[in-house]
Design an enzyme around this catalytic site. Structure first.
Site, PDB file in Angstrom:
ATOM      1  N   HIS A  72       0.839  -1.208   0.000  1.00 42.08           N
ATOM      2  CA  HIS A  72       0.000   0.000   0.000  1.00 42.08           C
ATOM      3  C   HIS A  72       0.867   1.248   0.000  1.00 42.08           C
ATOM      4  O   HIS A  72       1.755   1.396   0.831  1.00 42.08           O
ATOM      5  CB  HIS A  72      -0.904   0.017   1.239  1.00 42.08           C
ATOM      6  CG  HIS A  72      -2.053  -0.937   1.141  1.00 42.08           C
ATOM      7  ND1 HIS A  72      -3.222  -0.769   1.825  1.00 42.08           N
ATOM      8  CD2 HIS A  72      -2.212  -2.071   0.416  1.00 42.08           C
ATOM      9  CE1 HIS A  72      -4.053  -1.754   1.528  1.00 42.08           C
ATOM     10  NE2 HIS A  72      -3.453  -2.567   0.685  1.00 42.08           N
ATOM     11  N   TYR A 200      -9.491   5.247   7.209  1.00 40.06           N
ATOM     12  CA  TYR A 200      -9.701   5.597   8.617  1.00 40.06           C
ATOM     13  C   TYR A 200     -10.788   6.660   8.645  1.00 40.06           C
ATOM     14  O   TYR A 200     -10.577   7.756   8.110  1.00 40.06           O
ATOM     15  CB  TYR A 200      -8.422   6.162   9.235  1.00 40.06           C
ATOM     16  CG  TYR A 200      -7.318   5.137   9.445  1.00 40.06           C
ATOM     17  CD1 TYR A 200      -6.489   4.734   8.409  1.00 40.06           C
ATOM     18  CD2 TYR A 200      -7.101   4.598  10.712  1.00 40.06           C
ATOM     19  CE1 TYR A 200      -5.484   3.805   8.615  1.00 40.06           C
ATOM     20  CE2 TYR A 200      -6.088   3.669  10.932  1.00 40.06           C
ATOM     21  CZ  TYR A 200      -5.278   3.276   9.882  1.00 40.06           C
ATOM     22  OH  TYR A 200      -4.278   2.359  10.088  1.00 40.06           O
ATOM     23  N   PRO A 292      -4.325   0.351  18.581  1.00 42.68           N
ATOM     24  CA  PRO A 292      -4.041  -0.136  17.215  1.00 42.68           C
ATOM     25  C   PRO A 292      -4.181   0.902  16.103  1.00 42.68           C
ATOM     26  O   PRO A 292      -3.884   0.597  14.951  1.00 42.68           O
ATOM     27  CB  PRO A 292      -5.065  -1.267  17.034  1.00 42.68           C
ATOM     28  CG  PRO A 292      -6.156  -0.968  17.992  1.00 42.68           C
ATOM     29  CD  PRO A 292      -5.538  -0.253  19.141  1.00 42.68           C
ATOM     30  N   LYS A 296       0.821  -0.387  14.850  1.00 50.29           N
ATOM     31  CA  LYS A 296       2.226  -0.500  15.238  1.00 50.29           C
ATOM     32  C   LYS A 296       2.584  -1.693  16.130  1.00 50.29           C
ATOM     33  O   LYS A 296       3.775  -1.955  16.352  1.00 50.29           O
ATOM     34  CB  LYS A 296       2.662   0.773  15.990  1.00 50.29           C
ATOM     35  CG  LYS A 296       2.686   2.010  15.128  1.00 50.29           C
ATOM     36  CD  LYS A 296       3.741   1.908  14.071  1.00 50.29           C
ATOM     37  CE  LYS A 296       3.701   3.043  13.094  1.00 50.29           C
ATOM     38  NZ  LYS A 296       4.280   2.710  11.804  1.00 50.29           N
ATOM     39  N   TYR A 384       3.774   6.474   9.935  1.00 51.53           N
ATOM     40  CA  TYR A 384       2.960   5.312   9.562  1.00 51.53           C
ATOM     41  C   TYR A 384       3.796   4.262   8.827  1.00 51.53           C
ATOM     42  O   TYR A 384       3.702   3.071   9.115  1.00 51.53           O
ATOM     43  CB  TYR A 384       1.773   5.750   8.696  1.00 51.53           C
ATOM     44  CG  TYR A 384       0.678   4.711   8.610  1.00 51.53           C
ATOM     45  CD1 TYR A 384      -0.455   4.788   9.417  1.00 51.53           C
ATOM     46  CD2 TYR A 384       0.778   3.632   7.741  1.00 51.53           C
ATOM     47  CE1 TYR A 384      -1.450   3.829   9.357  1.00 51.53           C
ATOM     48  CE2 TYR A 384      -0.211   2.662   7.673  1.00 51.53           C
ATOM     49  CZ  TYR A 384      -1.324   2.770   8.479  1.00 51.53           C
ATOM     50  OH  TYR A 384      -2.311   1.813   8.422  1.00 51.53           O
TER      51      TYR A 384
HETATM   52  P1  FAD Z   1       1.748 -11.850  21.512  1.00 53.38           P
HETATM   53  O1  FAD Z   1       1.354 -11.900  20.071  1.00 53.38           O
HETATM   54  O2  FAD Z   1       0.705 -11.542  22.514  1.00 53.38           O
HETATM   55  O3  FAD Z   1       2.426 -13.242  21.840  1.00 53.38           O
HETATM   56  C1  FAD Z   1       2.690 -13.657  23.146  1.00 53.38           C
HETATM   57  C2  FAD Z   1       2.686 -15.170  23.195  1.00 53.38           C
HETATM   58  O4  FAD Z   1       3.041 -15.597  24.499  1.00 53.38           O
HETATM   59  C3  FAD Z   1       1.299 -15.748  22.923  1.00 53.38           C
HETATM   60  O5  FAD Z   1       1.402 -16.752  21.944  1.00 53.38           O
HETATM   61  C4  FAD Z   1       0.855 -16.295  24.263  1.00 53.38           C
HETATM   62  O6  FAD Z   1       0.001 -17.422  24.135  1.00 53.38           O
HETATM   63  C5  FAD Z   1       2.187 -16.656  24.876  1.00 53.38           C
HETATM   64  N1  FAD Z   1       2.188 -16.706  26.337  1.00 53.38           N
HETATM   65  C6  FAD Z   1       1.526 -15.920  27.218  1.00 53.38           C
HETATM   66  N2  FAD Z   1       1.803 -16.275  28.477  1.00 53.38           N
HETATM   67  C7  FAD Z   1       2.677 -17.311  28.390  1.00 53.38           C
HETATM   68  C8  FAD Z   1       3.325 -18.114  29.360  1.00 53.38           C
HETATM   69  N3  FAD Z   1       3.131 -17.935  30.672  1.00 53.38           N
HETATM   70  N4  FAD Z   1       4.165 -19.080  28.946  1.00 53.38           N
HETATM   71  C9  FAD Z   1       4.369 -19.289  27.621  1.00 53.38           C
HETATM   72  N5  FAD Z   1       3.759 -18.565  26.659  1.00 53.38           N
HETATM   73  C10 FAD Z   1       2.927 -17.591  27.042  1.00 53.38           C
HETATM   74  N6  FAD Z   1      -2.049  -4.595  16.758  1.00 53.38           N
HETATM   75  C11 FAD Z   1      -2.301  -3.893  15.663  1.00 53.38           C
HETATM   76  O7  FAD Z   1      -1.399  -3.208  15.205  1.00 53.38           O
HETATM   77  N7  FAD Z   1      -3.520  -3.965  15.049  1.00 53.38           N
HETATM   78  C12 FAD Z   1      -4.552  -4.734  15.536  1.00 53.38           C
HETATM   79  O8  FAD Z   1      -5.623  -4.787  14.979  1.00 53.38           O
HETATM   80  C13 FAD Z   1      -4.327  -5.447  16.696  1.00 53.38           C
HETATM   81  N8  FAD Z   1      -5.302  -6.224  17.233  1.00 53.38           N
HETATM   82  C14 FAD Z   1      -5.043  -6.885  18.402  1.00 53.38           C
HETATM   83  C15 FAD Z   1      -6.059  -7.665  18.975  1.00 53.38           C
HETATM   84  C16 FAD Z   1      -5.825  -8.325  20.180  1.00 53.38           C
HETATM   85  C17 FAD Z   1      -6.950  -9.145  20.808  1.00 53.38           C
HETATM   86  C18 FAD Z   1      -4.565  -8.226  20.808  1.00 53.38           C
HETATM   87  C19 FAD Z   1      -4.309  -8.921  22.136  1.00 53.38           C
HETATM   88  C20 FAD Z   1      -3.555  -7.481  20.208  1.00 53.38           C
HETATM   89  C21 FAD Z   1      -3.781  -6.801  19.013  1.00 53.38           C
HETATM   90  N9  FAD Z   1      -2.785  -6.040  18.394  1.00 53.38           N
HETATM   91  C22 FAD Z   1      -3.034  -5.361  17.281  1.00 53.38           C
HETATM   92  C23 FAD Z   1      -1.450  -5.960  18.908  1.00 53.38           C
HETATM   93  C24 FAD Z   1      -0.494  -6.939  18.221  1.00 53.38           C
HETATM   94  O9  FAD Z   1      -1.183  -8.076  17.814  1.00 53.38           O
HETATM   95  C25 FAD Z   1       0.611  -7.234  19.207  1.00 53.38           C
HETATM   96  O10 FAD Z   1       1.340  -6.040  19.397  1.00 53.38           O
HETATM   97  C26 FAD Z   1       1.525  -8.368  18.807  1.00 53.38           C
HETATM   98  O11 FAD Z   1       0.824  -9.587  18.874  1.00 53.38           O
HETATM   99  C27 FAD Z   1       2.749  -8.412  19.733  1.00 53.38           C
HETATM  100  O12 FAD Z   1       3.429  -9.620  19.571  1.00 53.38           O
HETATM  101  P2  FAD Z   1       4.113 -10.344  20.808  1.00 53.38           P
HETATM  102  O13 FAD Z   1       4.798 -11.519  20.227  1.00 53.38           O
HETATM  103  O14 FAD Z   1       4.854  -9.377  21.612  1.00 53.38           O
HETATM  104  O15 FAD Z   1       2.907 -10.795  21.747  1.00 53.38           O
HETATM  105  C1  PHB Z   2      -5.752  -4.456  10.492  1.00 54.50           C
HETATM  106  O1  PHB Z   2      -5.815  -4.698   9.273  1.00 54.50           O
HETATM  107  O2  PHB Z   2      -6.024  -5.325  11.335  1.00 54.50           O
HETATM  108  C2  PHB Z   2      -5.395  -3.106  10.964  1.00 54.50           C
HETATM  109  C3  PHB Z   2      -4.991  -2.162  10.036  1.00 54.50           C
HETATM  110  C4  PHB Z   2      -4.658  -0.889  10.478  1.00 54.50           C
HETATM  111  C5  PHB Z   2      -4.727  -0.579  11.804  1.00 54.50           C
HETATM  112  C6  PHB Z   2      -5.110  -1.532  12.730  1.00 54.50           C
HETATM  113  C7  PHB Z   2      -5.456  -2.804  12.313  1.00 54.50           C
HETATM  114  O3  PHB Z   2      -4.420   0.679  12.206  1.00 54.50           O
END
Ligand code: FAD
Ligand code: PHB
Length: 431
Positions: A72, A200, A292, A296, A384
């Protein structure tokens, strides 16, 4: 059982860290409480910055991303029923790529397992120990048996609700937090997105976002009460709200389709400082959360582990500890800029119940400014598409290390920021 780096959590942060360490010849074991299916199907973020995309491609996990990722070159901001394009390519020369987080996770798991990587899904009662001492280890249950993983370092990549951050004495951590009085209801829909680029939308009924996962699957969001029960959101209500908030005179109307996933996410800004304690390093959501709106979350997780993997590589290959000592300071510099941007996008685009008429006018003026001033649009665009990584710092540090490594290391341990500034300033003065 023994490894070099014990990683807790198989989200984007943990999986990518284990992959980058493997490429650097460093062993790790990855522990995850959920099943492989669960982590591969968890629908979350969808936008990759160019630096994150490049890292995945350059390290051999970008095959499918290159084929299926949607490049994009801009986004649209919609208010008063009119769309305004922010042209990333024109303003920054850069782009973002829409590619679901669960696809990144699937690709990383496949590459790690293909290379003989040790990922243990469905473990339980995971806890990090002695990371302040000489014998860091992780206890966990596997198939009903108590196991102990001894390691040199522990990477806490276990997300916001994980066990690593709470394992650090709270007196050693400072938390910075802001909760928002709204959340996002997100749906995944079997229907082509109405626009090739993300929209947006700011609307008096609340914010809405049109995104996508592929040319056939749309990802839509509407601002909602963070404590709302998902049962209150029938498919018909989701469509009514989405259409109302996206309505305008340019004919953009999202085609309806089967809703295949629906969920509500509360929104918060959160940072913990520092992101390390002894031999335990936090990365990704374990250390910080962004709302979100700036897309980021996953990108910050990628940036953290890219820095952590380089610091661990410097330690194992050259016996240098200064990058590990500076890990938190290097990450936080980027994190706070991203926090600022995510907070700003959120504040600009959402409906706030507490807004006075003055706040409303100011908010509209802000959107008007961003969509009509090249300077303001460029600022949005460069944030962005993603700020540059701290690569120059690492290279500069490598070059100058031999000259004053002991002084530098000592200074950084005492005050990482002062040492960083001193070095950066010296670089400018010395040319
Ligand atoms: P996570 O993806 O949370 O991974 C952490 C992992 O650790 C998970 O697999 C979990 O099961 C595991 N874990 C937890 N506790 C333990 C333990 N005690 N022992 C072993 N493993 C464990 N960001 C956006 O930019 N746009 C979005 O639309 C968006 N939607 C989101 C929706 C939800 C419901 C959530 C929770 C987050 C969202 N985010 C979004 C944020 C983005 O997905 C996260 O920033 C990203 O997943 C970060 O990655 P991570 O690996 O740090 O954490
Ligand atoms: C998504 O596609 O899930 C998405 C895109 C842009 C955002 C947040 C989530 O700012």
């Amino acid at each position: 059982m023994r490894t070099q780096v014990g990683i807790i959590g198989a989200g984007p942060a943990g999986l990518l860290l284990s992959h980058l360490l493997h490429l650097a010849g460093i062993e790790s074991v990855l522990l995850e409480t959920q099943t492989r299916k669960h982590v591969e199907e968890r629908v979350r973020a969808g936008v990759l910055e160019e630096v994150a995309e490049r890292l995945l491609i350059d390290t051999g996990v970008g095959g499918r991303l290159k084929r299926e990722g949607l490049r994009h070159h801009g986004i649209k901001i919609r208010y008063n029923g009119e769309g305004h394009r922010i042209d990333f390519k024109h303003l920054t020369g850069s782009h973002v790529t829409v590619y679901g987080q669960q696809e990144v996770v699937k690709d990383l798991i496949a590459v790690r397992l293909g290379a003989g990587g040790d990922i243990r899904f469905e473990v339980a009662e995971v806890s990090p120990h002695d990371f302040e001492g000489a014998e860091p280890h992780i206890r966990f249950m596997e198939n009903g048996k108590q196991q102990v993983l001894h390691c040199d370092f522990i990477a806490g990549c276990d997300g916001f609700h994980g066990v690593c951050r709470p394992a650090i004495p709270s007196s050693s951590l400072t938390v910075f937090e802001r909760e928002y009085p709204f959340g996002w209801l997100g749906v995944l829909v079997e229907a082509p997105p109405a626009s090739e680029e993300l929209i947006y939308a700011h609307h008096e009924r609340g914010f809405a976002l049109l995104s996508m996962r592929s040319p056939q699957v749309s990802r839509l969001y509407v601002q909602c009460d963070p404590n709302d029960d998902i049962a209150n959101w029938s498919d018909a209500r989701v469509w009514e709200e989405f259409h109302a908030r996206m309505s305008g005179d340019d004919g953009v109307r999202q085609q309806e389709g089967r809703i295949i996933q629906k969920g509500i996410t509360a929104m918060r800004s959160f940072v913990v400082e520092p992101m390390q304690h002894g031999k335990l390093f936090l990365a990704g959501d374990a250390a910080h959360i962004v709302p979100p709106t700036g897309a980021k979350g996953m990108n910050l997780a990628v940036a953290d582990v890219s820095i952590l993997s380089r610091a661990l590589e410097a330690y194992y290959k050259k016996g240098r500890e200064e990058l590990l000592a500076a890990y938190s300071a290097i990450c936080l510099r980027r994190i706070w800029k991203v926090q600022r941007f995510s907070w700003w996008m959120t504040s600009m685009l959402h409906k706030f119940a507490e807004h006075t008429p003055f706040d409303r006018r100011r908010q509209l003026a802000e959107i008007d400014y961003v969509t009509s001033s090249r300077a303001a649009a460029t600022s949005l665009a460069e944030n962005y598409v993603g700020l540059p990584m701290e690569r120059d710092w690492v290279q500069d540090n490598r070059k100058t290390q031999s000259r004053s490594s002991n002084d530098f290391f000592r200074a950084r341990l005492a005050n990482p920021w002062a040492a960083f500034r001193k070095r950066r300033d010296a670089r400018h003065i010395l040319g």
